[in-house]
Motif scaffolding. Structure first.
Motif, PDB file in Angstrom:
ATOM      1  N   HIS A  81       0.806  -1.219   0.000  1.00 14.08           N
ATOM      2  CA  HIS A  81       0.000   0.000   0.000  1.00 14.08           C
ATOM      3  C   HIS A  81       0.844   1.277   0.000  1.00 14.08           C
ATOM      4  O   HIS A  81       0.300   2.379  -0.022  1.00 14.08           O
ATOM      5  N   TYR A  90     -11.300  -6.877  -0.715  1.00 13.95           N
ATOM      6  CA  TYR A  90     -11.233  -5.639  -1.476  1.00 13.95           C
ATOM      7  C   TYR A  90     -11.836  -4.513  -0.645  1.00 13.95           C
ATOM      8  O   TYR A  90     -12.681  -4.746   0.221  1.00 13.95           O
ATOM      9  N   THR A  91     -11.385  -3.301  -0.880  1.00 16.61           N
ATOM     10  CA  THR A  91     -11.755  -2.182  -0.013  1.00 16.61           C
ATOM     11  C   THR A  91     -13.211  -1.745  -0.157  1.00 16.61           C
ATOM     12  O   THR A  91     -13.746  -1.120   0.756  1.00 16.61           O
ATOM     13  N   CYS A 101     -15.089  -8.056   4.442  1.00 14.81           N
ATOM     14  CA  CYS A 101     -13.714  -7.556   4.598  1.00 14.81           C
ATOM     15  C   CYS A 101     -13.542  -6.681   5.833  1.00 14.81           C
ATOM     16  O   CYS A 101     -12.619  -6.901   6.619  1.00 14.81           O
ATOM     17  N   SER A 115      -5.684  -7.491  -1.804  1.00 15.67           N
ATOM     18  CA  SER A 115      -6.837  -7.051  -2.578  1.00 15.67           C
ATOM     19  C   SER A 115      -6.917  -7.825  -3.884  1.00 15.67           C
ATOM     20  O   SER A 115      -5.937  -7.932  -4.614  1.00 15.67           O
ATOM     21  N   ASP A 175      -8.442  -0.815  -6.182  1.00 18.47           N
ATOM     22  CA  ASP A 175      -7.626  -0.756  -4.966  1.00 18.47           C
ATOM     23  C   ASP A 175      -6.177  -0.390  -5.271  1.00 18.47           C
ATOM     24  O   ASP A 175      -5.267  -1.222  -5.242  1.00 18.47           O
ATOM     25  N   MET A 213      -5.796   1.703  -0.680  1.00 17.94           N
ATOM     26  CA  MET A 213      -5.587   0.719   0.386  1.00 17.94           C
ATOM     27  C   MET A 213      -4.970   1.348   1.631  1.00 17.94           C
ATOM     28  O   MET A 213      -5.343   1.005   2.749  1.00 17.94           O
ATOM     29  N   TYR A 256      -7.767   3.042   3.441  1.00 16.11           N
ATOM     30  CA  TYR A 256      -8.703   2.048   3.982  1.00 16.11           C
ATOM     31  C   TYR A 256      -8.120   1.341   5.204  1.00 16.11           C
ATOM     32  O   TYR A 256      -8.780   1.215   6.239  1.00 16.11           O
ATOM     33  N   GLY A 262      -1.315  -3.766   3.126  1.00 12.84           N
ATOM     34  CA  GLY A 262      -2.195  -4.014   1.985  1.00 12.84           C
ATOM     35  C   GLY A 262      -1.370  -4.359   0.766  1.00 12.84           C
ATOM     36  O   GLY A 262      -0.357  -3.710   0.494  1.00 12.84           O
TER      37      GLY A 262
END
Length: 189
Positions: free
Chosen positions: A39, A60-61, A67, A94, A100, A105, A108, A118
């Motif tokens: 990330h 996934y975000t 999640c 992800s 993403d 990410m 998130y 991430g």
């Protein structure tokens, strides 16, 4: 003489069969190393976590429920481990690389625990990793829009400090059970 040829053929078939079975057993073990982009936009390999127990979540975000719930459970597990949490590396892979990005990410994951990394990558790489972990994912809806849904595994994958998958924990398992599973892989306090 004829008997000797048949014995040799039979022995060759047996040895070949055993070698094939060994190769299949080796290649059918779930898990394995992978390298993706983290990330922060840097390459990150599972080998970077050697010496730590890894808690791996695929997702996934934009996921509305599974999640965030899974990541909150990881957060609870890390909190319950106290100082032992330093020996655990949580990962969120992800399976929605289109939406993403590393920046998405990073934002998130900021809502959960600061040690969660991430990861994402090209779709072909994600499919390969997914196969190695015996999971799958797919897309529902118009992937040209921003409102499609990603169907994905909801399990938590526990990897020991040597990089070997040791446990696949079903979604919804209480945090205290996961804590016990992780503690068995950590050095005693």
């Amino acid at each position: 003489m004829k008997s000797s040829r048949y014995q040799h053929l039979l022995l060759s078939l047996i040895v070949g069969s055993l070698l094939y079975q060994s190769a299949m057993a080796i290649s059918s073990e779930p898990g394995g190393d992978f390298t993706l982009t983290d990330h922060l936009g840097e390459a990150w390999s599972l080998q970077n976590a050697r010496g730590k127990v890894v808690l791996l979540v695929f997702g996934y975000t934009s996921c509305p429920d599974v999640c965030p719930t899974s990541l909150l459970t990881v957060q609870q597990v890390l909190g319950a481990l106290g100082e032992q949490a330093d020996s655990v590396q949580p990962l969120f892979v992800s399976v929605d690389p289109k939406r993403d990005t590393p920046a998405v990410m990073k934002n998130y994951l900021g809502y959960f625990h600061p040690s969660i990394i991430g990861l994402s990558g090209e779709l072909s790489m994600l499919k390969n990793i997914s196969q190695h972990y015996r999971t799958s994912f797919g897309y529902s809806g118009d992937t040209d829009s921003s409102s499609y849904v990603v169907d994905h595994s909801s399990s938590l994958y526990v990897i020991n400090d040597q990089g070997e998958l040791t446990n696949i924990i079903p979604y919804g398992t209480p945090a205290d059970i996961i804590v016990d599973s992780v503690k068995r892989l950590l050095p005693p306090e």
